[in-house]
Design a protein around this motif. Structure first.
Motif, PDB file in Angstrom:
ATOM      1  N   ARG A 100      60.876 -56.674 -66.567  1.00 22.82           N
ATOM      2  CA  ARG A 100      62.234 -57.634 -67.166  1.00 22.82           C
ATOM      3  C   ARG A 100      61.672 -58.688 -67.898  1.00 22.82           C
ATOM      4  NH1 ARG A 100      67.064 -58.291 -62.662  1.00 22.82           N
ATOM      5  NH2 ARG A 100      67.807 -56.041 -62.535  1.00 22.82           N
ATOM      6  N   SER A 101      62.437 -59.029 -68.703  1.00 20.80           N
ATOM      7  CA  SER A 101      61.544 -60.001 -69.578  1.00 20.80           C
ATOM      8  C   SER A 101      62.016 -61.637 -68.833  1.00 20.80           C
ATOM      9  CB  SER A 101      62.535 -60.254 -71.119  1.00 20.80           C
ATOM     10  OG  SER A 101      62.265 -59.159 -71.699  1.00 20.80           O
ATOM     11  N   GLY A 102      61.523 -62.519 -68.743  1.00 18.92           N
ATOM     12  CA  GLY A 102      61.764 -63.514 -68.114  1.00 18.92           C
ATOM     13  C   GLY A 102      60.433 -64.276 -67.615  1.00 18.92           C
ATOM     14  N   GLU A 103      60.779 -65.409 -66.720  1.00 18.06           N
ATOM     15  CA  GLU A 103      59.547 -66.287 -66.006  1.00 18.06           C
ATOM     16  C   GLU A 103      59.193 -65.623 -64.878  1.00 18.06           C
ATOM     17  OE1 GLU A 103      58.965 -71.078 -65.548  1.00 18.06           O
ATOM     18  OE2 GLU A 103      60.744 -70.044 -64.360  1.00 18.06           O
ATOM     19  N   TYR A 104      57.834 -65.399 -64.842  1.00 20.66           N
ATOM     20  CA  TYR A 104      56.942 -64.970 -63.795  1.00 20.66           C
ATOM     21  C   TYR A 104      56.374 -65.973 -63.258  1.00 20.66           C
ATOM     22  CZ  TYR A 104      58.756 -60.352 -64.807  1.00 20.66           C
ATOM     23  OH  TYR A 104      59.588 -59.108 -65.074  1.00 20.66           O
ATOM     24  N   LEU A 105      55.950 -65.736 -62.209  1.00 21.28           N
ATOM     25  CA  LEU A 105      54.906 -66.552 -61.260  1.00 21.28           C
ATOM     26  C   LEU A 105      53.755 -65.717 -60.900  1.00 21.28           C
ATOM     27  CD1 LEU A 105      54.135 -69.105 -59.409  1.00 21.28           C
ATOM     28  CD2 LEU A 105      55.320 -68.248 -57.497  1.00 21.28           C
ATOM     29  N   LEU A 106      52.453 -66.119 -60.991  1.00 17.11           N
ATOM     30  CA  LEU A 106      51.601 -65.658 -60.836  1.00 17.11           C
ATOM     31  C   LEU A 106      50.612 -66.392 -59.912  1.00 17.11           C
ATOM     32  CD1 LEU A 106      50.409 -64.231 -64.275  1.00 17.11           C
ATOM     33  CD2 LEU A 106      51.609 -62.952 -62.744  1.00 17.11           C
ATOM     34  N   ASN A 107      50.026 -65.858 -58.795  1.00 15.48           N
ATOM     35  CA  ASN A 107      49.414 -66.701 -57.750  1.00 15.48           C
ATOM     36  C   ASN A 107      48.123 -65.541 -57.315  1.00 15.48           C
ATOM     37  OD1 ASN A 107      49.302 -68.791 -55.432  1.00 15.48           O
ATOM     38  ND2 ASN A 107      48.909 -67.231 -54.484  1.00 15.48           N
ATOM     39  N   LEU A 108      46.871 -66.068 -57.627  1.00 14.99           N
ATOM     40  CA  LEU A 108      45.691 -65.463 -57.486  1.00 14.99           C
ATOM     41  C   LEU A 108      44.747 -66.121 -56.455  1.00 14.99           C
ATOM     42  CD1 LEU A 108      43.512 -63.291 -58.330  1.00 14.99           C
ATOM     43  CD2 LEU A 108      42.751 -64.919 -60.101  1.00 14.99           C
ATOM     44  N   THR A 129      35.537 -73.363 -56.750  1.00 16.83           N
ATOM     45  CA  THR A 129      35.563 -73.726 -55.378  1.00 16.83           C
ATOM     46  C   THR A 129      36.358 -74.878 -55.167  1.00 16.83           C
ATOM     47  OG1 THR A 129      33.288 -72.945 -55.468  1.00 16.83           O
ATOM     48  CG2 THR A 129      33.663 -74.176 -53.727  1.00 16.83           C
ATOM     49  N   GLU A 130      36.303 -75.912 -55.940  1.00 16.03           N
ATOM     50  CA  GLU A 130      37.142 -76.952 -55.175  1.00 16.03           C
ATOM     51  C   GLU A 130      38.749 -76.769 -55.466  1.00 16.03           C
ATOM     52  OE1 GLU A 130      35.719 -77.829 -59.768  1.00 16.03           O
ATOM     53  OE2 GLU A 130      34.964 -76.906 -57.922  1.00 16.03           O
ATOM     54  N   ASP A 131      39.043 -75.379 -56.110  1.00 20.32           N
ATOM     55  CA  ASP A 131      40.706 -75.178 -55.742  1.00 20.32           C
ATOM     56  C   ASP A 131      40.932 -74.357 -54.548  1.00 20.32           C
ATOM     57  OD1 ASP A 131      41.036 -75.818 -58.694  1.00 20.32           O
ATOM     58  OD2 ASP A 131      40.082 -73.860 -59.163  1.00 20.32           O
ATOM     59  N   GLY A 132      39.976 -74.164 -53.700  1.00 23.78           N
ATOM     60  CA  GLY A 132      40.216 -73.607 -52.665  1.00 23.78           C
ATOM     61  C   GLY A 132      40.572 -72.143 -52.745  1.00 23.78           C
ATOM     62  N   GLY A 133      39.998 -71.418 -53.873  1.00 27.49           N
ATOM     63  CA  GLY A 133      40.150 -70.068 -53.959  1.00 27.49           C
ATOM     64  C   GLY A 133      41.639 -69.678 -54.442  1.00 27.49           C
ATOM     65  N   THR A 134      42.381 -70.439 -54.757  1.00 26.71           N
ATOM     66  CA  THR A 134      43.828 -70.122 -55.187  1.00 26.71           C
ATOM     67  C   THR A 134      44.148 -70.870 -56.452  1.00 26.71           C
ATOM     68  OG1 THR A 134      44.423 -69.809 -52.993  1.00 26.71           O
ATOM     69  CG2 THR A 134      46.071 -70.194 -54.301  1.00 26.71           C
ATOM     70  N   LEU A 141      46.469 -60.697 -55.666  1.00 25.43           N
ATOM     71  CA  LEU A 141      47.245 -61.064 -56.891  1.00 25.43           C
ATOM     72  C   LEU A 141      48.800 -61.046 -56.523  1.00 25.43           C
ATOM     73  CD1 LEU A 141      47.514 -62.178 -59.685  1.00 25.43           C
ATOM     74  CD2 LEU A 141      47.389 -59.815 -60.589  1.00 25.43           C
ATOM     75  N   SER A 142      49.546 -62.034 -56.449  1.00 26.44           N
ATOM     76  CA  SER A 142      50.944 -61.949 -55.934  1.00 26.44           C
ATOM     77  C   SER A 142      51.673 -62.425 -57.263  1.00 26.44           C
ATOM     78  CB  SER A 142      51.120 -62.868 -54.921  1.00 26.44           C
ATOM     79  OG  SER A 142      50.261 -62.555 -53.848  1.00 26.44           O
ATOM     80  N   VAL A 143      52.831 -61.579 -57.326  1.00 25.94           N
ATOM     81  CA  VAL A 143      53.790 -62.026 -58.652  1.00 25.94           C
ATOM     82  C   VAL A 143      55.253 -62.277 -58.154  1.00 25.94           C
ATOM     83  CG1 VAL A 143      54.580 -60.926 -60.796  1.00 25.94           C
ATOM     84  CG2 VAL A 143      52.223 -60.653 -59.975  1.00 25.94           C
ATOM     85  N   GLU A 144      56.059 -63.094 -58.536  1.00 23.92           N
ATOM     86  CA  GLU A 144      57.427 -63.301 -58.619  1.00 23.92           C
ATOM     87  C   GLU A 144      58.063 -63.411 -60.066  1.00 23.92           C
ATOM     88  OE1 GLU A 144      60.761 -65.907 -56.773  1.00 23.92           O
ATOM     89  OE2 GLU A 144      58.784 -66.557 -56.383  1.00 23.92           O
TER      90      GLU A 144
END
Length: 630
Positions: free
Chosen positions: A305-313, A345-350, A384-387
């Protein structure tokens, strides 16, 4: 059909969000409580109010203030109608606040068919399918007496608050599934139900509508229903995310694997891969890869669907707590050639980002490397997580190198108080010199011995000690198993010039003298505050419904122009109630004071409220006792 790159770049708008301890998420849709336009027409029992008061000690003692923002079921008249939303839902993630009157009974029905019970279950030791938080039973009049009700599910533990306090539900519901002929092929399911921060149900199937449902059939969609014919209840802040069935998907995945140590993922562009292989999950599946490797995964991501997505790696070999000068890995994610996520590395892997995408298929590229492993971050998994619109927050690939499962190590308070020293997280900070005390009545608390600070209370089971006692016990954290209320964490006592003097963040004159154990097995904390000697104690009362907090103070040499004060509570607001109690922090908990002496309610420089009481010494000894009720 794959969307052309130039079209994607026109519609691809993105912005990065900072990584925090909480999972990032997209906003909810909120039901409007400024009027009743989001609901179907109903009876006069459903009203809007600006505030509501239910007396802790008696039913029928409620009152409301005119206004909006709170939905109240008022049964003082003849109308006892249910309330239905105009919105109909299938799969849904739902959150709401509710408040019960003493002895009251109500319910919220998903799709108008499947009930989560609303009930005054304050202090119940062994909850049943009729108590608050239960998935209510189904009913069949043709069954034998005593067995007409069936398939009810009580909550895993009772974490209900007192009447007159706001409580919270988060419900993740999966609607029943039907084939093209309309035949049901999968039952409805409560994926998760969280009450007051505690998970009370997980993956509970419901084979059909529960008792008193508005509809006895089952459908893919249906409205929310608030039960109106049983008892008074107040509701506020209903918000939800409705989900469709079509998923975000990864296809045509190809891995290019490299060996060696790396400083940047940019190095991969000039290197020849050691091996190339198709893969069916997002993971570094090259044979023999443990450390000193890099990879580039390409494929296609389907956006339904078209719209805003959240990506989390998340690259799980980079731990959350690590020396930023010792880089053991990095990564970046591109969609249609546009770099959206970068991990160092300073991002804590996320790393997380939000991006607007049109429906379609787009090329995906994930590059990463790992130079060495850490004993406390053994996994090589890539998550890889998506909403997105109509799509629940989902990890597109599950962990494939799962560590050995560890059973929960828990500490429970049964017939006598239990004490446990350890580390505790409080408002995001680790306190290292704490003691937690579990009461048999399920009223538990934590004190910081090094600072003389009262940190938290919770209702329910005592502690999970797995992070302390499993393996090397890396974090040394003890984790409350019940519904936690975090307190301010400032000193409970202080020398003040008068009632208007600012409360200190810490006390330089505090000296910990340890604690004694009284005849009931409870600790009595001892310390000095300047020239004053203090004994501080707690006790569960009213069968665990209340926690009594007492101070006995010998002032010693009086500081000129100063007296000792007790800071009983603080919060965004403090209100004296008609029954003489005090509601703290938007009715999060109550304070009950014995005697006739009135405390001071004052406003701080930060525009918060504090509840103070002076400790007046008689025969060189002063006392203060109050009860926390929740």
């Amino acid at each position: 059909m794959q969307r052309p790159l130039c079209c994607l770049l026109l519609c691809l708008l993105f912005y990065a969000v900072s990584v925090s301890a909480q999972k990032p998420e997209l906003p909810y849709t909120t039901i409007n409580f400024q009027n009743l336009n989001d609901f179907k027409p109903t009876g006069s029992n459903w009203k809007l109010a600006g505030d509501v008061f239910y007396d802790l000690n008696k039913s029928g003692g409620g009152s409301v203030k005119s206004g909006t923002g709170i939905l109240v079921n008022d049964l003082s008249g003849k109308s006892k109608d249910h309330l239905f939303t105009k919105m109909e839902h299938g799969d849904i993630e739902l959150e709401l606040d509710f408040m019960m009157e003493k002895g009251s009974n109500s319910g919220i029905y998903l799709q108008g068919r499947y009930e989560i019970q609303l009930f005054d279950s304050w202090g119940v030791k062994v909850p049943t399918p009729a108590d608050c938080g239960s998935i209510y039973e189904r009913w069949d009049e043709s069954r034998p007496e005593g067995r007409k009700g069936y398939e009810g599910h009580p909550p895993a533990q009772n974490v209900s608050k007192a009447p007159g306090l706001w409580q919270h539900y988060k419900i993740v519901f999966r609607a029943p599934r039907f084939n093209e002929k309309g035949e049901k092929i999968a039952n409805a399911r409560f994926v998760k139900v969280i009450q007051n921060g505690v998970t009370i149900h997980e993956n509970i199937e419901v084979t059909g509508p529960t008792r008193s449902a508005a509809f006895q059939d089952e459908k893919p969609m249906g409205p929310l229903m608030l039960q109106g014919d049983h008892g008074p209840v107040a509701i506020r802040t209903i918000k939800y995310k409705a989900y469709a069935i079509e998923p975000v998907a990864l296809t045509k995945l190809q891995l290019s694997a490299y060996d060696g140590k790396f400083k940047s993922v940019d190095e991969l562009a000039s290197l020849t891969p050691k091996r190339e292989m198709p893969i069916d999950v997002l993971a570094h599946l090259a044979p023999g890869s443990k450390d000193n490797f890099a990879g580039k995964i390409t494929g296609t991501i389907h956006i339904p669907r078209s719209g805003e997505y959240l990506l989390n790696l998340n690259l799980r070999w980079i731990p959350a707590e690590v020396n930023p000068n010792v880089r053991n890995g990095a990564g970046e994610l591109k969609i249609a050639g546009k770099k959206l996520l970068t991990i160092n590395t300073e991002d804590g892997g996320t790393a997380s980002t939000k991006v607007n995408l049109e429906a379609g298929d787009y090329p995906l590229e994930l590059s990463y490397y790992k130079n060495f492993g850490l004993w406390y971050a053994r996994s090589n998994d890539i998550l890889l997580s998506v909403e997105g619109p109509g799509f629940q927050y989902t990890t597109l690939n599950q962990i494939i190198r799962a560590e050995d499962p560890v059973s929960e190590i828990s500490l429970l308070a049964k017939s006598e108080p239990v004490m446990q020293r350890g580390f505790v997280n409080h408002h995001g900070l680790k306190h290292t010199h704490t003691i937690s005390v579990g009461e048999p009545g399920d009223a538990n608390y934590t004190v910081d011995l090094a600072k003389g600070e009262f940190l938290q209370i919770w209702r329910g089971d005592f502690l999970e000690t797995t992070p302390m006692w499993h393996g090397r016990g890396e974090t040394q954290l003890s984790v409350p198993l019940g519904s936690v209320i975090e307190l301010s964490g400032k000193p409970s006592l202080a020398w003040l010039a008068d009632k208007n003097a600012a409360w200190p963040d810490s006390s330089a004159t505090y000296t910990n003298l340890g604690y004694d154990i009284d005849k009931s097995g409870r600790p009595v904390f001892k310390y000095t505050l300047g020239t004053a000697n203090v004994r501080e104690s707690f006790a569960s009362t009213d069968e665990g419904r209340k926690l009594s907090h007492s101070f006995t103070v010998t002032p010693g040499t009086t500081v000129t122009g100063q007296g000792i004060w007790c800071r009983i509570a603080s919060g965004s607001d403090i209100t004296e109630l008609p029954n003489g109690m005090y509601a703290i922090n938007d009715k999060q908990y109550f304070i009950e004071l014995p005697g006739k002496e009135k405390p001071v309610i004052r406003t701080t420089a930060a525009n918060t409220k504090e509840l103070l009481m002076p400790i007046n010494a008689t025969n060189n000894t002063g006392t203060v006792t109050y009860s926390i009720v929740w």
